[in-house]
Design an enzyme around this catalytic site. Structure first.
Site, PDB file in Angstrom:
ATOM      1  N   GLY A  39       0.802  -1.226   0.000  1.00  0.00           N
ATOM      2  CA  GLY A  39       0.000   0.000   0.000  1.00  0.00           C
ATOM      3  C   GLY A  39       0.834   1.274   0.000  1.00  0.00           C
ATOM      4  O   GLY A  39       0.354   2.333   0.387  1.00  0.00           O
ATOM      5  N   HIS A  45       4.522   1.985 -14.083  1.00  0.00           N
ATOM      6  CA  HIS A  45       4.234   0.747 -13.359  1.00  0.00           C
ATOM      7  C   HIS A  45       3.476  -0.165 -14.326  1.00  0.00           C
ATOM      8  O   HIS A  45       2.354   0.146 -14.729  1.00  0.00           O
ATOM      9  CB  HIS A  45       3.389   1.060 -12.122  1.00  0.00           C
ATOM     10  CG  HIS A  45       2.938  -0.155 -11.374  1.00  0.00           C
ATOM     11  ND1 HIS A  45       3.302  -0.425 -10.066  1.00  0.00           N
ATOM     12  CD2 HIS A  45       2.166  -1.204 -11.758  1.00  0.00           C
ATOM     13  CE1 HIS A  45       2.763  -1.572  -9.693  1.00  0.00           C
ATOM     14  NE2 HIS A  45       2.062  -2.062 -10.700  1.00  0.00           N
ATOM     15  N   GLU A  86       4.834  -7.259 -10.391  1.00  0.00           N
ATOM     16  CA  GLU A  86       4.880  -5.826 -10.662  1.00  0.00           C
ATOM     17  C   GLU A  86       6.277  -5.436 -11.130  1.00  0.00           C
ATOM     18  O   GLU A  86       7.279  -5.862 -10.538  1.00  0.00           O
ATOM     19  CB  GLU A  86       4.511  -5.034  -9.398  1.00  0.00           C
ATOM     20  CG  GLU A  86       3.087  -5.294  -8.947  1.00  0.00           C
ATOM     21  CD  GLU A  86       2.617  -4.352  -7.847  1.00  0.00           C
ATOM     22  OE1 GLU A  86       1.405  -4.104  -7.761  1.00  0.00           O
ATOM     23  OE2 GLU A  86       3.465  -3.857  -7.053  1.00  0.00           O
ATOM     24  N   ARG A 134      -2.046 -12.549  -4.576  1.00  0.00           N
ATOM     25  CA  ARG A 134      -3.478 -12.433  -4.292  1.00  0.00           C
ATOM     26  C   ARG A 134      -4.199 -11.918  -5.533  1.00  0.00           C
ATOM     27  O   ARG A 134      -3.565 -11.541  -6.518  1.00  0.00           O
ATOM     28  CB  ARG A 134      -3.685 -11.427  -3.160  1.00  0.00           C
ATOM     29  CG  ARG A 134      -3.104 -10.063  -3.507  1.00  0.00           C
ATOM     30  CD  ARG A 134      -3.480  -9.006  -2.507  1.00  0.00           C
ATOM     31  NE  ARG A 134      -2.517  -7.939  -2.486  1.00  0.00           N
ATOM     32  CZ  ARG A 134      -2.584  -6.823  -3.197  1.00  0.00           C
ATOM     33  NH1 ARG A 134      -3.605  -6.627  -4.010  1.00  0.00           N
ATOM     34  NH2 ARG A 134      -1.652  -5.907  -3.114  1.00  0.00           N
ATOM     35  N   ARG A 194     -10.618   4.056  -9.893  1.00  0.00           N
ATOM     36  CA  ARG A 194     -11.021   3.783  -8.508  1.00  0.00           C
ATOM     37  C   ARG A 194     -11.735   5.021  -7.975  1.00  0.00           C
ATOM     38  O   ARG A 194     -11.122   6.084  -7.816  1.00  0.00           O
ATOM     39  CB  ARG A 194      -9.806   3.498  -7.635  1.00  0.00           C
ATOM     40  CG  ARG A 194      -9.022   2.270  -8.078  1.00  0.00           C
ATOM     41  CD  ARG A 194      -7.995   1.900  -7.024  1.00  0.00           C
ATOM     42  NE  ARG A 194      -7.095   0.870  -7.519  1.00  0.00           N
ATOM     43  CZ  ARG A 194      -6.239   0.205  -6.760  1.00  0.00           C
ATOM     44  NH1 ARG A 194      -6.161   0.478  -5.466  1.00  0.00           N
ATOM     45  NH2 ARG A 194      -5.460  -0.713  -7.281  1.00  0.00           N
TER      46      ARG A 194
HETATM   47  P1  ADP Z   1      -3.354  -3.485  -5.771  1.00  0.00           P
HETATM   48  O1  ADP Z   1      -2.066  -3.788  -6.424  1.00  0.00           O
HETATM   49  O2  ADP Z   1      -4.289  -4.628  -5.712  1.00  0.00           O
HETATM   50  O3  ADP Z   1      -3.964  -2.254  -6.285  1.00  0.00           O
HETATM   51  P2  ADP Z   1      -2.982  -2.003  -3.353  1.00  0.00           P
HETATM   52  O4  ADP Z   1      -1.599  -1.802  -2.859  1.00  0.00           O
HETATM   53  O5  ADP Z   1      -3.688  -0.848  -3.896  1.00  0.00           O
HETATM   54  O6  ADP Z   1      -2.913  -3.241  -4.321  1.00  0.00           O
HETATM   55  O7  ADP Z   1      -3.818  -2.642  -2.181  1.00  0.00           O
HETATM   56  C1  ADP Z   1      -5.105  -3.138  -2.384  1.00  0.00           C
HETATM   57  C2  ADP Z   1      -5.890  -2.927  -1.122  1.00  0.00           C
HETATM   58  O8  ADP Z   1      -5.344  -3.766  -0.147  1.00  0.00           O
HETATM   59  C3  ADP Z   1      -5.829  -1.503  -0.638  1.00  0.00           C
HETATM   60  O9  ADP Z   1      -7.003  -0.835  -0.977  1.00  0.00           O
HETATM   61  C4  ADP Z   1      -5.667  -1.673   0.854  1.00  0.00           C
HETATM   62  O10 ADP Z   1      -6.924  -1.598   1.493  1.00  0.00           O
HETATM   63  C5  ADP Z   1      -5.195  -3.059   1.032  1.00  0.00           C
HETATM   64  N1  ADP Z   1      -3.801  -3.160   1.461  1.00  0.00           N
HETATM   65  C6  ADP Z   1      -2.726  -3.333   0.688  1.00  0.00           C
HETATM   66  N2  ADP Z   1      -1.633  -3.445   1.408  1.00  0.00           N
HETATM   67  C7  ADP Z   1      -2.016  -3.337   2.690  1.00  0.00           C
HETATM   68  C8  ADP Z   1      -1.349  -3.374   3.933  1.00  0.00           C
HETATM   69  N3  ADP Z   1      -0.071  -3.568   4.013  1.00  0.00           N
HETATM   70  N4  ADP Z   1      -2.052  -3.225   5.054  1.00  0.00           N
HETATM   71  C9  ADP Z   1      -3.377  -3.048   4.989  1.00  0.00           C
HETATM   72  N5  ADP Z   1      -4.069  -3.021   3.851  1.00  0.00           N
HETATM   73  C10 ADP Z   1      -3.406  -3.153   2.728  1.00  0.00           C
HETATM   74  P1  ADP Z   2       3.906  -1.650  -2.452  1.00  0.00           P
HETATM   75  O1  ADP Z   2       4.267  -2.931  -1.781  1.00  0.00           O
HETATM   76  O2  ADP Z   2       3.618  -0.573  -1.490  1.00  0.00           O
HETATM   77  O3  ADP Z   2       2.877  -1.840  -3.510  1.00  0.00           O
HETATM   78  P2  ADP Z   2       5.865  -1.388  -4.609  1.00  0.00           P
HETATM   79  O4  ADP Z   2       7.266  -1.875  -4.481  1.00  0.00           O
HETATM   80  O5  ADP Z   2       4.945  -2.209  -5.430  1.00  0.00           O
HETATM   81  O6  ADP Z   2       5.265  -1.171  -3.164  1.00  0.00           O
HETATM   82  O7  ADP Z   2       5.888   0.102  -5.179  1.00  0.00           O
HETATM   83  C1  ADP Z   2       4.718   0.892  -5.227  1.00  0.00           C
HETATM   84  C2  ADP Z   2       4.934   2.082  -6.148  1.00  0.00           C
HETATM   85  O8  ADP Z   2       6.039   2.879  -5.717  1.00  0.00           O
HETATM   86  C3  ADP Z   2       5.284   1.724  -7.589  1.00  0.00           C
HETATM   87  O9  ADP Z   2       4.141   1.455  -8.352  1.00  0.00           O
HETATM   88  C4  ADP Z   2       6.007   2.979  -8.045  1.00  0.00           C
HETATM   89  O10 ADP Z   2       5.113   4.025  -8.319  1.00  0.00           O
HETATM   90  C5  ADP Z   2       6.792   3.368  -6.816  1.00  0.00           C
HETATM   91  N1  ADP Z   2       8.137   2.768  -6.805  1.00  0.00           N
HETATM   92  C6  ADP Z   2       8.499   1.613  -6.207  1.00  0.00           C
HETATM   93  N2  ADP Z   2       9.807   1.360  -6.377  1.00  0.00           N
HETATM   94  C7  ADP Z   2      10.309   2.392  -7.100  1.00  0.00           C
HETATM   95  C8  ADP Z   2      11.609   2.747  -7.595  1.00  0.00           C
HETATM   96  N3  ADP Z   2      12.659   1.993  -7.354  1.00  0.00           N
HETATM   97  N4  ADP Z   2      11.730   3.897  -8.303  1.00  0.00           N
HETATM   98  C9  ADP Z   2      10.666   4.692  -8.537  1.00  0.00           C
HETATM   99  N5  ADP Z   2       9.426   4.426  -8.097  1.00  0.00           N
HETATM  100  C10 ADP Z   2       9.228   3.299  -7.379  1.00  0.00           C
HETATM  101 MG    MG Z   3       3.033  -2.933  -5.243  1.00  0.00          MG
END
Ligand code: ADP
Ligand code: ADP
Ligand code: MG
Length: 467
Positions: A170, A214, A281, A299, A345
């Site tokens: 998130g 992304h 991702e 998931r 969204r």
């Molecule tokens: P997606 O890649 O499915 O869009 P998101 O990072 O937007 O993933 O997370 C999807 C949903 O899951 C969010 O709307 C949030 O409510 C929940 N979520 C994701 N990561 C966490 C977390 N670490 N703790 C609590 N809720 C989370």
């Molecule tokens: P989360 O577990 O919170 O989803 P991610 O690693 O998937 O975290 O990263 C979420 C978002 O953060 C990516 O979609 C991108 O916008 C940004 N991000 C993550 N890593 C990088 C990076 N190394 N450089 C630039 N942007 C990044």
């Molecule tokens: Mg992510």
């Protein structure tokens, strides 16, 4: 397909909101009975009304209800549910929960615990990707809490760097560091934030890729050694590292890079014997078209509908079939990609400050028409509780082309009425009308550009009015 039979007759959905509704519908189409669970704040929720049965599992706080493993297991046992679907968020990536389900003889509709554990630690996932020749963002392999070691890695990688949480999700706790002088302070701040959010202060460092896109690949596997991909999604339009607009296929991408991304995702899935739906991702550097693995989500994802709309698959039903030990109902060669789908969204929040705005929905008219899909759990006079995520609806539009999908979405958004609460609809419209977005030149900082444009416009208007 007629020879296949599900071994369970009743599924408990351990979630709320639009995703609980989505899963309930899939179960009902499969002829499976459903059990909804809800907190005391959600007694009037749509998922409760749609399910065959419901069980109250605790007070409003998610930690005492939707995250309460013993309450969920008791509800499943008491109602005779043979399987649990966790949706997304909450316990969907919690390996301990999946393990407890198994110990209680309940099928967890998701991947193997092993894979959830592996990918749940983003530093481990990164190493695993490297081992299987999936390119990763340059970054420190050593993860932890030691600021001196981390700073050393940051120097080796070169600034700017991004501090990220090993247990992350998130977008929580992420910090961009431009200068070595600010590193220690931001590292400490991130560490405290992620400790509070995930109970684990471990951090890792990645090279910050400016103007990245992304792009993620949806895969699905079964327990018969099949792993296939369902194409990619571009989810570059984000606010605070969280996705706002998603689409499939990704625009402005060469066929060669697209194919290489698909192949890399399937390769990793096959190498580990992945058995459910999952998403790899990647960050894509638009200048070079080089792509880098950032994480795997084990998931169902929020944005799965865009994939369904262009592949004519039902990812949730498929996830249920494979959890029941059945083979996938299609092979890679059966999957073709038709048209273009976009999802927005709709959040109950201020469009510019992102401050949540729960409350009573006073007047609701969802959009409709050819190629317009709405995934939502609100209804007229529904009171959006203040305790959970602000996502209240997803609108998905499919057109023959990206232009047509955008036009449909603009019509849908202008038609959609959600009275009584503030939503981000005006911002979504601005994004879809933005010339860079329209041209497919999306990147993760596009929203900042749109906000900057707005500010300048408002300033000009103010000057104009003053004259
Ligand atoms: P997606 O890649 O499915 O869009 P998101 O990072 O937007 O993933 O997370 C999807 C949903 O899951 C969010 O709307 C949030 O409510 C929940 N979520 C994701 N990561 C966490 C977390 N670490 N703790 C609590 N809720 C989370
Ligand atoms: P989360 O577990 O919170 O989803 P991610 O690693 O998937 O975290 O990263 C979420 C978002 O953060 C990516 O979609 C991108 O916008 C940004 N991000 C993550 N890593 C990088 C990076 N190394 N450089 C630039 N942007 C990044
Ligand atoms: Mg992510």
């Amino acid at each position: 397909m007629s020879t296949r039979k599900l071994p369970f007759k009743k599924v408990l959905i351990a979630n709320r909101g639009e995703i609980a509704v989505r899963v309930i519908r899939a179960c009902h189409e499969l002829g499976v009975k459903t059990v909804a669970v809800h907190s005391t704040a959600d007694a009037d929720a749509l998922h409760v009304k749609l399910a065959h049965e419901s069980v109250c599992i605790g007070p409003p706080a998610a930690s005492e209800s939707y995250l309460n493993i013993s309450a969920l297991i008791s509800a499943a046992v008491a109602t005779g549910a043979e399987a649990i679907h966790p949706g997304y968020g909450f316990l969907s990536e919690n390996a301990a929960f999946a393990e407890i389900c198994g110990q209680c003889g309940i099928t967890f509709i998701g991947p193997k615990e092993r894979h959830m554990r592996l990918m749940g630690d983003k530093a481990v996932a990164r190493r695993l990707a490297m081992k299987h020749e999936v390119p990763v963002v340059p970054g420190s392999a050593a993860a932890g809490t030691n600021v001196d070691e981390a700073l050393q890695s940051a120097h080796e990688i070169g600034f700017p760097v991004l501090i990220k949480a090993v247990a992350g999700g998130g977008g929580r706790g992420m910090k961009i560091v431009h200068q070595p002088e600010e590193f220690a302070r931001l590292f400490d701040q991130a560490s405290r934030e992620v400790e509070a959010a995930f109970g684990d202060p471990s951090l890792y460092i990645e090279k910050f890729i400016a103007r990245a896109r992304h792009v993620e690949v949806q895969i699905i596997g079964d327990s018969h050694h099949n792993v296939i991909h369902l194409g990619e999604r571009d989810c570059s339009t984000q606010r605070r590292y969280q996705k706002l607009v998603e689409e499939s296929p990704a625009p402005m991408l060469s066929d060669a890079t697209r194919a290489a991304m698909h192949q890399s995702a399937v390769h990793l899935g096959k190498s580990i014997g992945y058995t459910s739906c999952g998403t790899l991702e990647y960050l894509l550097d638009p200048a070079t078209e080089k792509f880098y693995f950032i994480e795997m989500n084990t998931r169902l994802q929020v944005e799965h509908p865009v994939t369904e709309m262009v592949t004519l698959t039902d990812i949730v039903k498929e996830q249920i079939w494979v959890a029941a030990g059945q083979p996938l109902s299609f092979k890679q060669e059966d999957i073709s990609f038709r048209g273009h789908a976009i999802e927005v969204r709709v959040n109950a929040e201020d469009p510019y400050t992102f401050v949540p705005s729960p409350g009573l929905v006073d007047g609701y008219h969802p959009p409709g028409g050819l190629g317009v899909r709405v995934e939502s759990a609100i209804y007229d006079r529904y009171r959006i509780p203040p305790f959970y995520d602000s996502l209240i609806a997803k609108i998905i539009c499919r057109g023959h082309t990206r232009e047509e999908a955008i036009q449909k979405m603009l019509v849908a958004l202008s038609e959609c009425i959600i009275g009584g609460v503030t939503t981000n609809q005006p911002l979504l419209i601005k994004i879809l009308e933005n010339p860079e977005f329209a041209a497919g030149r999306v990147h993760t900082k596009l929203l900042d550009v749109i906000f900057e444009n707005e500010k300048q416009k408002t300033a000009k208007q103010l000057v104009g009015n003053a004259k």
